[in-house]
Design an enzyme around this catalytic site. Sequence first.
Site, PDB file in Angstrom:
ATOM      1  N   CYS A   6       0.808  -1.223   0.000  1.00 23.55           N
ATOM      2  CA  CYS A   6       0.000   0.000   0.000  1.00 23.55           C
ATOM      3  C   CYS A   6       0.841   1.272   0.000  1.00 23.55           C
ATOM      4  O   CYS A   6       0.316   2.365  -0.163  1.00 23.55           O
ATOM      5  CB  CYS A   6      -0.971   0.008   1.178  1.00 23.55           C
ATOM      6  SG  CYS A   6      -2.270  -1.229   1.003  1.00 23.55           S
ATOM      7  N   HIS A  32     -11.505  10.650  -9.161  1.00 25.70           N
ATOM      8  CA  HIS A  32     -10.379  10.704 -10.095  1.00 25.70           C
ATOM      9  C   HIS A  32      -9.300  11.696  -9.664  1.00 25.70           C
ATOM     10  O   HIS A  32      -8.719  12.412 -10.477  1.00 25.70           O
ATOM     11  CB  HIS A  32     -10.867  10.977 -11.520  1.00 25.70           C
ATOM     12  CG  HIS A  32     -11.520   9.778 -12.131  1.00 25.70           C
ATOM     13  ND1 HIS A  32     -12.823   9.448 -11.855  1.00 25.70           N
ATOM     14  CD2 HIS A  32     -11.042   8.820 -12.963  1.00 25.70           C
ATOM     15  CE1 HIS A  32     -13.135   8.336 -12.506  1.00 25.70           C
ATOM     16  NE2 HIS A  32     -12.062   7.928 -13.177  1.00 25.70           N
ATOM     17  N   GLU A  76     -13.202   0.535   0.667  1.00 28.34           N
ATOM     18  CA  GLU A  76     -12.294   0.630  -0.484  1.00 28.34           C
ATOM     19  C   GLU A  76     -12.259  -0.664  -1.279  1.00 28.34           C
ATOM     20  O   GLU A  76     -11.787  -0.682  -2.400  1.00 28.34           O
ATOM     21  CB  GLU A  76     -10.896   1.076  -0.071  1.00 28.34           C
ATOM     22  CG  GLU A  76     -10.173   0.182   0.871  1.00 28.34           C
ATOM     23  CD  GLU A  76      -8.793   0.715   1.232  1.00 28.34           C
ATOM     24  OE1 GLU A  76      -7.862  -0.110   1.244  1.00 28.34           O
ATOM     25  OE2 GLU A  76      -8.633   1.912   1.508  1.00 28.34           O
TER      26      GLU A  76
END
Length: 134
Positions: free
Chosen positions: A24, A73, A112
Amino acid sequence: MTFWLEKSFSFEAMHYLTYHDGKCSRPHGHSYQVTVQLSGKELETTGPKKNMLTDFSGVALVCQNLKEKYLDHYCLNETLETDSPTSEFIAKWIYEQLKPQLPLLSAVIVSETHTTRVTYQPDTTEPDKALFRQ
């Protein structure tokens, strides 16, 4: 009696966890799912929102504005101004951004992935069980 109103939205974004000791720490993306929960004891008694806690469309508009300006985005490290935008951080950040416009806001849930979920619910010792419905 308490009424619980939930509205969900999704966004695509990238992030990286600078200090993470695994993969991550590398830039990667998620298809985030967010649910905002509002609660209250009183329904509107008159006007176009009679018998509503609040109007879903108003909640959607506030969430859409936040999504477009900071979340969808984007690189969350940049727009949320942190070196570690974890799901926990994101949930609290969204709550703090929305609360002034949604005074009945009681919790924000961020996923997520389809197997992970974080709930931010301030001023309580444990999350409301309604937040964990499947």
